[in-house]
Write a protein that holds these residues in place. Sequence first.
Motif, PDB file in Angstrom:
ATOM      1  N   UNK A  46       9.226 -40.929 -38.340  1.00 51.00           N
ATOM      2  CA  UNK A  46       8.691 -39.802 -37.566  1.00 51.00           C
ATOM      3  C   UNK A  46       7.767 -40.291 -36.455  1.00 51.00           C
ATOM      4  N   UNK A  47       6.717 -41.020 -36.774  1.00 49.55           N
ATOM      5  CA  UNK A  47       5.739 -41.458 -35.794  1.00 49.55           C
ATOM      6  C   UNK A  47       6.310 -42.541 -34.893  1.00 49.55           C
ATOM      7  N   UNK A  48       7.217 -43.361 -35.397  1.00 46.82           N
ATOM      8  CA  UNK A  48       7.812 -44.420 -34.607  1.00 46.82           C
ATOM      9  C   UNK A  48       8.529 -43.909 -33.375  1.00 46.82           C
ATOM     10  N   UNK A  49       8.921 -42.666 -33.393  1.00 44.69           N
ATOM     11  CA  UNK A  49       9.610 -42.073 -32.241  1.00 44.69           C
ATOM     12  C   UNK A  49       8.677 -41.843 -31.063  1.00 44.69           C
ATOM     13  N   UNK A  57       9.063 -49.144 -25.979  1.00 42.05           N
ATOM     14  CA  UNK A  57       7.980 -50.072 -25.702  1.00 42.05           C
ATOM     15  C   UNK A  57       8.514 -51.501 -25.643  1.00 42.05           C
ATOM     16  N   UNK A  58       8.036 -52.253 -24.679  1.00 36.99           N
ATOM     17  CA  UNK A  58       8.389 -53.668 -24.551  1.00 36.99           C
ATOM     18  C   UNK A  58       7.088 -54.461 -24.500  1.00 36.99           C
ATOM     19  N   UNK A  59       6.961 -55.403 -25.404  1.00 39.73           N
ATOM     20  CA  UNK A  59       5.803 -56.289 -25.415  1.00 39.73           C
ATOM     21  C   UNK A  59       6.145 -57.516 -24.585  1.00 39.73           C
ATOM     22  N   UNK A  71       9.983 -54.093 -29.934  1.00 38.54           N
ATOM     23  CA  UNK A  71       9.791 -53.850 -31.360  1.00 38.54           C
ATOM     24  C   UNK A  71      10.548 -52.612 -31.818  1.00 38.54           C
ATOM     25  N   UNK A  72      11.011 -52.671 -33.027  1.00 35.32           N
ATOM     26  CA  UNK A  72      11.714 -51.532 -33.606  1.00 35.32           C
ATOM     27  C   UNK A  72      10.687 -50.630 -34.283  1.00 35.32           C
ATOM     28  N   UNK A  73      10.723 -49.329 -34.012  1.00 34.40           N
ATOM     29  CA  UNK A  73       9.782 -48.432 -34.684  1.00 34.40           C
ATOM     30  C   UNK A  73       9.969 -48.508 -36.192  1.00 34.40           C
ATOM     31  N   UNK A  74       8.895 -48.825 -36.909  1.00 33.31           N
ATOM     32  CA  UNK A  74       8.991 -49.062 -38.349  1.00 33.31           C
ATOM     33  C   UNK A  74       8.572 -47.865 -39.189  1.00 33.31           C
ATOM     34  N   UNK A  75       7.720 -47.014 -38.649  1.00 34.07           N
ATOM     35  CA  UNK A  75       7.207 -45.885 -39.414  1.00 34.07           C
ATOM     36  C   UNK A  75       8.031 -44.652 -39.091  1.00 34.07           C
TER      37      UNK A  75
END
Length: 132
Positions: free
Chosen positions: A113-116, A121-123, A107-111
């Motif tokens: 600052x916090x996404x970093x 992560x791999x689902x 998944x690509x971090x969407x939020x």
Amino acid sequence: MAAATWPDAGLSRHDRGQAAVETALVLPLVMAMVLVLVQVGLLVRDHILVVHATREAARAAAVEPTTEAAASAARAATALDPDRLQVETSGGRSTGALLRVTVRYRPEPAVPIVGRLFPSMVLEEALTIRVE
């Protein structure tokens, strides 16, 4: 005539700005917590979509036991980014054999600052089916 009473009439001059200072100190922490919750919610949504894509890929692979059939079914089942979705099959391909379908999604971090906090992560979800 009665004197007007103000809510802060009993406060000294130094206490009047205390609430503003406390709010200014706590607000960034509250906002960071809200952003973390939003990012975690988006990750949970992506995981549910990966589970659904794995089920659809396994259904397709049960009928036509090829990686291409499983991958196209997984990509068509959800709105996940196909460039970040990886489908693998392993096991027997003959009728009655067990075939394992594994779906991985980055998944690509969407939020901002916090996404970093969740950079690599791999689902992953796997399902074993019997070939028809």
